[in-house]
Scaffold this active site. Sequence first.
Site, mmCIF file in Angstrom:
data_model
loop_
_atom_site.group_PDB
_atom_site.id
_atom_site.type_symbol
_atom_site.label_atom_id
_atom_site.label_comp_id
_atom_site.label_asym_id
_atom_site.label_seq_id
_atom_site.Cartn_x
_atom_site.Cartn_y
_atom_site.Cartn_z
ATOM 1 N N ASP A 16 9.521 -17.660 63.639
ATOM 2 C CA ASP A 16 8.517 -18.697 63.379
ATOM 3 C C ASP A 16 8.614 -19.757 64.478
ATOM 4 O O ASP A 16 9.677 -20.334 64.706
ATOM 5 C CB ASP A 16 8.797 -19.316 61.998
ATOM 6 C CG ASP A 16 7.701 -20.269 61.539
ATOM 7 O OD1 ASP A 16 7.465 -20.347 60.331
ATOM 8 O OD2 ASP A 16 7.101 -20.953 62.393
ATOM 9 N N ASP A 110 1.735 -17.934 64.279
ATOM 10 C CA ASP A 110 3.037 -18.287 64.853
ATOM 11 C C ASP A 110 4.243 -17.661 64.165
ATOM 12 O O ASP A 110 5.360 -18.031 64.467
ATOM 13 C CB ASP A 110 3.193 -19.817 64.929
ATOM 14 C CG ASP A 110 3.773 -20.426 63.660
ATOM 15 O OD1 ASP A 110 3.420 -19.944 62.565
ATOM 16 O OD2 ASP A 110 4.566 -21.374 63.767
ATOM 17 N N GLU A 111 4.015 -16.741 63.219
ATOM 18 C CA GLU A 111 5.192 -16.148 62.589
ATOM 19 C C GLU A 111 4.970 -14.681 62.257
ATOM 20 O O GLU A 111 3.839 -14.231 62.053
ATOM 21 C CB GLU A 111 5.597 -16.917 61.330
ATOM 22 C CG GLU A 111 4.539 -16.947 60.268
ATOM 23 C CD GLU A 111 5.002 -17.671 59.000
ATOM 24 O OE1 GLU A 111 6.075 -17.324 58.469
ATOM 25 O OE2 GLU A 111 4.269 -18.561 58.558
#
Length: 361
Positions: A16, A110-111
């Site tokens: 993340d 983003d993860e």
Amino acid sequence: MENPIPIATRKIIHVDMDAFFAAVEQRDNPDLIGKPVAVGGGSKRGVLTTASYEARKFGIRSAMPGFKAKALCPDLIFVKPRFDAYKEVSVKIREIFSRYTDLIEPLSLDEAYLDVTECKLDFEYAQDIAAAIKDDILRETQLTASAGVSYCKFIAKIASDIDKPNGLTVIKPKQAISFLETLAIEKFYGVGKVTAKKMKDQGIHTGLDLKGWTKLDLATQFGKSGRFYYDIVRGVDDRPVKAERIRKSLGVERTFQENISDLDKLTERLEKLIDTFLARLEKNNSFGKTMTLKMKTADFQIITRSQSQGFPIRERTMIEDIAKQLLINNFEEGMAIRLMGLTSSNFVEESNDGQMEMFVE
Ligand code: TTP
Ligand code: MG
């Protein structure tokens, strides 16, 4: 008897990015480095998408109204989101992940979860893979990420949050039970604010408290997720990392009732096929740059011929031109055709992230 910890055969990493949108803004504008930055929320009624770690010290959080954030931190700098820049980084980190494994399950821009049980590169420990991924990300995007490593998704996800920013936390199977027992109930992924309050009202503050409940009682009180909590607090989470299946091609084909040897008749059938083909592409909103015509002859020979353009082929007239050309160029006198198909492939990558729409102010 308690469920034993499942034999740990998997290696799962959750990655993340740290303060993602804000970190990209600080990277691209050095004036913002070291300062409290909010992305979004500058308009009258807008909310922040996120804030830099400098801003978080003031209690500023995602989804907070801009005016409230400004009250908490008068020096807060508001910047407008630049989704293209975030998307670019997102594509880059996914490319980095794919050097290590194909089992990648993105959760947002983003993860992602990665199953590195069988890593493409030669590493012995998942911890070293996570460190290498973080290094690649830093070197190639100038941004930091945090990673959690464990044998299941649930624990890996919680672990990535423990040492943020720029953290790397490993929870080994042996540590899992005591880790989960001491974990505060609101840290259990999936336990939102409302559930956390309901649980606390009933005396459930930690994993250990949760463990005191029977599966039936949890299910009665908290529904389906109650059963999920029962399992995960015992370290049982067999959910696989689900790799996004990327469609490589899309097509239609027809087997004729009788073999066709006449070019005009075949052209007629091709036109009908184009109707179905185009409807299929439109329904999926997928238009490739390559079109392929497939024909199977009476003696089961398969002929496939393709033509490509520098752009996605979506116009009916162009599809007709290409398909007919492929037919005329490849049909030979005397052939008896029993099947004809059309396929579109070579798709331009398109974003499927719900996150973009969700968070645009
Ligand atoms: P997160 O990973 O939840 O947050 P983050 O990366 O900003 O910070 P952290 O270091 O705690 O991971 O979300 C990723 C991005 O998604 C975030 O930078 C902005 C966007 N986002 C929103 O637009 N709205 C939201 O409510 C949240 C939670 C995130
Ligand atoms: Mg993040």
